[in-house]
Design a protein around this motif. Structure first.
Motif, short mmCIF file in Angstrom:
data_model
loop_
_atom_site.label_atom_id
_atom_site.label_comp_id
_atom_site.label_asym_id
_atom_site.label_seq_id
_atom_site.Cartn_x
_atom_site.Cartn_y
_atom_site.Cartn_z
N UNK A 198 16.22 7.37 -3.50
CA UNK A 198 15.32 6.31 -3.16
C UNK A 198 15.22 5.42 -4.73
N UNK A 199 15.61 4.31 -4.50
CA UNK A 199 15.44 3.24 -5.66
C UNK A 199 15.02 1.96 -5.39
N UNK A 200 14.16 1.26 -6.30
CA UNK A 200 14.09 -0.23 -6.22
C UNK A 200 15.32 -1.05 -6.19
N UNK A 201 15.37 -2.02 -5.54
CA UNK A 201 16.50 -2.90 -5.51
C UNK A 201 16.04 -4.21 -5.34
N UNK A 202 17.09 -5.31 -5.07
CA UNK A 202 16.53 -6.70 -4.54
C UNK A 202 17.87 -7.25 -3.91
N UNK B 58 5.26 8.03 -3.30
CA UNK B 58 4.80 8.67 -2.01
C UNK B 58 5.82 8.58 -0.77
N UNK B 59 6.69 7.46 -0.46
CA UNK B 59 7.72 7.47 0.33
C UNK B 59 8.62 8.14 0.14
N UNK B 60 9.27 8.61 -1.13
CA UNK B 60 10.34 9.27 -1.22
C UNK B 60 9.70 10.79 -0.90
N UNK B 61 8.52 11.19 -1.24
CA UNK B 61 8.07 12.45 -0.78
C UNK B 61 8.02 12.78 0.62
N UNK B 62 7.58 11.71 1.45
CA UNK B 62 7.43 11.59 2.91
C UNK B 62 8.99 11.74 3.41
N UNK C 189 13.99 -1.81 -1.07
CA UNK C 189 14.10 -0.35 -1.54
C UNK C 189 15.32 0.10 -0.72
N UNK C 190 16.17 0.71 -1.74
CA UNK C 190 17.42 1.39 -1.15
C UNK C 190 17.21 2.83 -0.88
N UNK C 191 17.57 3.37 0.19
CA UNK C 191 17.34 4.80 0.62
C UNK C 191 19.00 5.46 0.76
N UNK C 192 18.90 6.64 0.10
CA UNK C 192 20.40 7.34 0.60
C UNK C 192 19.97 8.81 1.02
N UNK C 193 20.55 8.97 2.24
CA UNK C 193 20.39 10.52 2.83
C UNK C 193 21.69 11.01 3.38
N UNK C 194 21.73 12.12 4.11
CA UNK C 194 22.98 12.60 4.45
C UNK C 194 23.56 11.82 5.54
N UNK C 195 24.76 11.74 5.93
CA UNK C 195 25.34 11.15 7.02
C UNK C 195 24.67 11.44 8.44
N UNK C 196 24.43 12.69 8.61
CA UNK C 196 23.91 13.37 9.67
C UNK C 196 22.32 13.08 9.92
N UNK C 197 21.75 12.74 8.83
CA UNK C 197 20.34 12.52 8.96
C UNK C 197 20.16 10.96 9.29
N UNK D 88 0.87 -1.21 0.13
CA UNK D 88 0.12 -0.02 0.03
C UNK D 88 0.92 1.25 0.02
N UNK D 89 2.15 0.99 0.10
CA UNK D 89 2.81 2.29 -0.04
C UNK D 89 3.75 2.40 -1.27
N UNK D 90 3.46 3.57 -2.12
CA UNK D 90 3.97 3.54 -3.44
C UNK D 90 5.58 4.41 -3.24
N UNK D 91 6.32 3.91 -3.94
CA UNK D 91 7.63 4.50 -3.89
C UNK D 91 7.66 5.93 -4.00
#
Length: 247
Positions: free
Chosen positions: A162-166, A149-153, A174-182, A144-147
């Motif tokens: 944010x990318x689809x992965x396996x 929508x999750x990205x915007x959130x 799903x692989x997420x990238x953010x700042x080191x401090x985040x 129920x959570x689209x990629x």
């Protein structure tokens, strides 16, 4: 978007293919986290995340428990996390992360590897501008959570890619990238919203990749393997572009 994901995918994290080295690496991180924030994962978010990494790597439970216990063992070595920065041959920037109880030994070893292959160890901070320090999370998709929508959130929590992965078995991730401090904010959001975190770690993503010839790559790979085989080294990052045979 896509640069960090493609770099990381090409890099393949070859070190993770070596199970004993992977266990040693995660074990040290667990000991350091338990010493810094306590041995209870329910009150130590970093330790909780590392235990998830251990599970994803199929690390035995008793090995994890030993690593936690080591944090309170007076006879155990006191690991310090240290980075080393330098240039390998052909101008390739190399960032080395280590966890060591003897910096004199580790820096001597790392310097000798650089020297042997025609590189040189630089001063701390000399390569910071060439790499972005990123938090990287792998999570299981949630019904129920689209990629999108999750990205915007997650933008509000520091996620910028944010990318689809396996996984290795082909199961969706799903692989997420953010700042080191985040990292803490992202981890807190994912946990509070019921996402299963498969693994999380820190990556140094190069801002630009440098092309090399096949012969140069062969020499550089020998240096990188030498560094990665050192028992004190946790991670090695570089800005060498992958060859056609490695993509």
């Amino acid at each position: 978007m896509g640069r960090a994901f493609e770099y990381r995918k090409a890099r393949k994290l070859k070190r993770w293919g070596n199970m004993s080295r992977t266990f040693t690496r995660i074990g040290k991180e667990i000991t350091i986290a338990a010493k810094a924030g306590g041995p209870d994962p329910s009150t130590n978010p970093r330790l909780r995340a590392l235990m998830q990494n251990a599970k994803a790597a199929n690390m035995p439970k008793d090995t994890v428990e030993r690593a936690i216990k080591k944090a309170t063992d007076k006879d155990a070595g006191d690991y310090k996390e240290i980075t080393y920065e330098g240039y390998g041959p052909f101008g390739i920037a190399i960032f080395v992360e280590a966890a060591t109880d003897n910096n004199t030994r580790t820096v001597a070893n790392v310097r000798s590897y650089f020297t042997k292959f025609g590189g040189s160890l630089g001063t701390q901070g000399s390569l910071t501008f060439l790499f972005e320090h990123k938090s990287v999370f792998k999570i299981k998709p949630k019904d129920g959570v689209e990629l999108e929508d999750l990205e915007l959130e997650l933008i509000d929590y520091g996620v910028d890619e944010l990318e689809n992965d396996e996984d290795e078995e082909g199961n969706p991730l799903i692989t997420l990238y953010g700042g080191f401090e985040d990292y803490p904010a992202i981890q807190k959001y994912l946990e509070e919203n019921g996402f299963e975190i498969v693994s999380s770690e820190f990556e140094r993503i190069p801002n630009d990749l440098k092309e090399v010839t096949p012969e140069q790559r062969e020499t550089l790979n020998k240096l990188l393997e030498k560094l990665e085989d050192d028992e004190d080294v946790q991670n090695v990052f570089h800005n060498m572009a992958e060859g056609d045979d490695e993509e």
